[in-house]
Design an enzyme around this catalytic site. Structure first.
Site, mmCIF file in Angstrom:
data_model
loop_
_atom_site.group_PDB
_atom_site.id
_atom_site.type_symbol
_atom_site.label_atom_id
_atom_site.label_comp_id
_atom_site.label_asym_id
_atom_site.label_seq_id
_atom_site.Cartn_x
_atom_site.Cartn_y
_atom_site.Cartn_z
ATOM 1 N N LYS A 12 0.823 -1.216 0.000
ATOM 2 C CA LYS A 12 0.000 0.000 0.000
ATOM 3 C C LYS A 12 0.860 1.270 0.000
ATOM 4 C CE LYS A 12 -3.865 -2.369 2.232
ATOM 5 N NZ LYS A 12 -4.963 -2.284 3.245
ATOM 6 N N TYR A 52 -12.590 -1.569 -3.968
ATOM 7 C CA TYR A 52 -13.104 -1.700 -2.601
ATOM 8 C C TYR A 52 -14.626 -1.550 -2.523
ATOM 9 C CZ TYR A 52 -8.380 -1.743 -0.647
ATOM 10 O OH TYR A 52 -7.101 -2.099 -0.305
ATOM 11 N N PHE A 60 -15.298 3.883 7.252
ATOM 12 C CA PHE A 60 -13.909 4.132 6.850
ATOM 13 C C PHE A 60 -13.728 4.201 5.330
ATOM 14 C CE2 PHE A 60 -14.423 -0.464 7.499
ATOM 15 C CZ PHE A 60 -13.911 -0.994 6.320
ATOM 16 N N THR A 94 -5.667 -7.632 10.240
ATOM 17 C CA THR A 94 -5.929 -6.334 9.594
ATOM 18 C C THR A 94 -5.440 -5.176 10.464
ATOM 19 O OG1 THR A 94 -7.897 -7.315 8.594
ATOM 20 C CG2 THR A 94 -7.752 -4.916 8.548
ATOM 21 N N ASN A 115 -2.190 -0.116 6.793
ATOM 22 C CA ASN A 115 -1.701 -1.404 7.304
ATOM 23 C C ASN A 115 -0.779 -2.136 6.329
ATOM 24 O OD1 ASN A 115 -3.650 -2.223 5.532
ATOM 25 N ND2 ASN A 115 -4.784 -3.505 6.971
ATOM 26 N N HIS A 118 -2.103 -5.636 1.372
ATOM 27 C CA HIS A 118 -3.398 -6.293 1.159
ATOM 28 C C HIS A 118 -3.182 -7.748 0.771
ATOM 29 C CE1 HIS A 118 -7.454 -6.989 -0.487
ATOM 30 N NE2 HIS A 118 -6.839 -7.583 -1.490
ATOM 31 N N GLU A 129 -9.599 -10.040 -8.156
ATOM 32 C CA GLU A 129 -8.612 -8.977 -7.909
ATOM 33 C C GLU A 129 -7.404 -9.092 -8.844
ATOM 34 O OE1 GLU A 129 -9.815 -8.595 -3.173
ATOM 35 O OE2 GLU A 129 -7.795 -9.237 -3.717
HETATM 36 P P1 CMP Z 1 -7.667 -4.490 3.865
HETATM 37 O O1 CMP Z 1 -8.349 -5.646 4.513
HETATM 38 O O2 CMP Z 1 -6.471 -4.709 3.058
HETATM 39 O O3 CMP Z 1 -8.757 -3.722 2.955
HETATM 40 C C1 CMP Z 1 -9.733 -2.887 3.567
HETATM 41 C C2 CMP Z 1 -9.034 -1.917 4.453
HETATM 42 O O4 CMP Z 1 -9.815 -0.968 5.128
HETATM 43 C C3 CMP Z 1 -8.343 -2.675 5.582
HETATM 44 O O5 CMP Z 1 -7.283 -3.424 5.008
HETATM 45 C C4 CMP Z 1 -7.942 -1.538 6.494
HETATM 46 O O6 CMP Z 1 -6.694 -0.972 6.120
HETATM 47 C C5 CMP Z 1 -9.011 -0.476 6.194
HETATM 48 N N1 CMP Z 1 -9.793 -0.151 7.377
HETATM 49 C C6 CMP Z 1 -9.856 1.045 7.945
HETATM 50 N N2 CMP Z 1 -10.671 1.025 9.003
HETATM 51 C C7 CMP Z 1 -11.134 -0.227 9.131
HETATM 52 C C8 CMP Z 1 -12.022 -0.870 10.055
HETATM 53 N N3 CMP Z 1 -12.593 -0.222 11.069
HETATM 54 N N4 CMP Z 1 -12.244 -2.187 9.861
HETATM 55 C C9 CMP Z 1 -11.666 -2.862 8.835
HETATM 56 N N5 CMP Z 1 -10.838 -2.283 7.928
HETATM 57 C C10 CMP Z 1 -10.574 -0.981 8.090
#
Ligand code: CMP
Length: 140
Positions: A12, A52, A60, A94, A115, A118, A129
């Site tokens: 990311k 997404y 979020f 996550t 984070n 992915h 994807e």
């Molecule tokens: P990822 O699972 O790669 O893709 C969706 C992203 O949304 C997740 O990583 C997080 O980086 C982001 N995100 C931000 N806030 C939240 C939340 N409250 N719960 C889950 N994902 C979140």
């Protein structure tokens, strides 16, 4: 390629900006994943919304789209037996606060929203994807 053996990853924008591409790819290779396709690219807002779409309407969502389109990413198709689960184990939870020691998110994530990386959450999504970033011809 058998679909249970591939997953799609994105390094990311935060991790790319901090120069973590090399170390992250090293860990991926050391753990037995083969890179079948890879590109450095940047998502437009529209592309990020499409990728997404499943998160549309969540609190979020807007921040996620802004962040994921904010700078370059590395997208890659990875191959390994049982790739989706193996890769999710390697990247960790996550939320990096919940990620186990040694996982990529524990090592490189800045926060839940930044984070680092992915990983696809199912074989079906790995296919969808992978097709989002790569045509069949680009995967070898
Ligand atoms: P990822 O699972 O790669 O893709 C969706 C992203 O949304 C997740 O990583 C997080 O980086 C982001 N995100 C931000 N806030 C939240 C939340 N409250 N719960 C889950 N994902 C979140």
């Amino acid at each position: 390629m058998q679909k249970e053996n591939i997953t799609l990853t994105m390094i990311k924008p935060g991790a790319v900006k901090k120069n973590h591409i090399g170390p992250i790819l090293g860990i991926i290779n050391e753990n037995g994943f083969i890179i079948k396709a890879m590109k450095l690219t940047q998502l437009t807002v529209e592309q990020a919304k499409k990728f997404y779409a499943v998160h549309q309407g969540k609190p979020f969502f807007n921040d996620l789209i802004t962040f994921m389109s904010s700078g370059p990413i590395v997208a890659a198709v990875l191959q390994k037996e049982n790739a989706v689960k193996e890769f999710r184990d390697l990247i960790g939870a996550t939320d990096p606060d919940n990620a186990k020691d040694g996982t990529i998110r524990k090592l490189f994530a800045e926060s839940l929203s930044k984070n680092a990386i992915h990983g696809s959450d199912s074989n079906e999504n790995a296919e969808i994807e992978s097709s989002f970033f790569f045509s069949q011809l680009e995967q070898f």
